[in-house]
Design an enzyme around this catalytic site. Sequence first.
Site, PDB file in Angstrom:
ATOM      1  N   LYS A  19     125.449 -16.305  15.101  1.00 25.33           N
ATOM      2  CA  LYS A  19     126.860 -16.679  14.989  1.00 25.33           C
ATOM      3  C   LYS A  19     127.711 -15.619  15.679  1.00 25.33           C
ATOM      4  O   LYS A  19     127.264 -14.512  15.954  1.00 25.33           O
ATOM      5  CB  LYS A  19     127.295 -16.783  13.515  1.00 25.33           C
ATOM      6  CG  LYS A  19     126.589 -17.864  12.698  1.00 25.33           C
ATOM      7  CD  LYS A  19     127.009 -19.256  13.097  1.00 25.33           C
ATOM      8  CE  LYS A  19     126.347 -20.304  12.209  1.00 25.33           C
ATOM      9  NZ  LYS A  19     124.886 -20.429  12.447  1.00 25.33           N
TER      10      LYS A  19
ATOM     11  N   SER B 153     124.557 -24.921  16.405  1.00 22.10           N
ATOM     12  CA  SER B 153     125.772 -24.243  15.953  1.00 22.10           C
ATOM     13  C   SER B 153     126.418 -23.381  17.032  1.00 22.10           C
ATOM     14  O   SER B 153     127.574 -22.988  16.899  1.00 22.10           O
ATOM     15  CB  SER B 153     125.473 -23.379  14.722  1.00 22.10           C
ATOM     16  OG  SER B 153     124.644 -22.285  15.057  1.00 22.10           O
TER      17      SER B 153
END
Length: 206
Positions: free
Chosen positions: A167, A130
Amino acid sequence: MYEDLNGKQLEILNYMKMEINKRGYPPSVREICEAVGLRSTSTVHGHLAKLEDKGYIRRDPTKPRAIEILSNDPFSDYSHNKEMVQVPIVGKVTAGQPILATENIEDTFPLPLNFIDHGNTFILNVKGESMIEAGILDNDYVVIRQQSTASNGDIVVALIDDEATVKRFFKESDHIRLQPENSLMDPILLKDVVILGKVIGVFRKL
């Protein structure tokens, strides 16, 4: 090495190493209390006694700040390697449990003191793709400074459904956006989120 220390003992040992390296003398018990988030000096004395029993430090009972850092690693001499501290590698992060709980620590890794700066630091192994466009690849290790807040654009470790995720953080009008650095993945939108820390470094095996 360090497998016999719990998270708080390792934190205290690293803090003392940093202070001795920076100032030339060890911190006081009260300073250790404040640095590692303990309220009671007696608790610190207990941890110092354990560190001494296990051969990591030597104290002079007649002098309040007389603490000598010892090394029980035959390949390492702290007196010639003052710039390194052992950073815990955390295997899992669980809601409601301290990050550096003993059962969470899988290993430790030496990092330069000037790399981690100040504050509590830990390492996580990243799984998934990610964050590949930010240069964080599957199976990389990220170095995280513990903090509960973040600024827009920071790469953070957040706790979602009892799992840690890496993230990029953005606080928007009515929600928080955790943005992957992978154009094939969608952002995560949340009303609130628990921030565990900010990513300050990454390393990998070649």
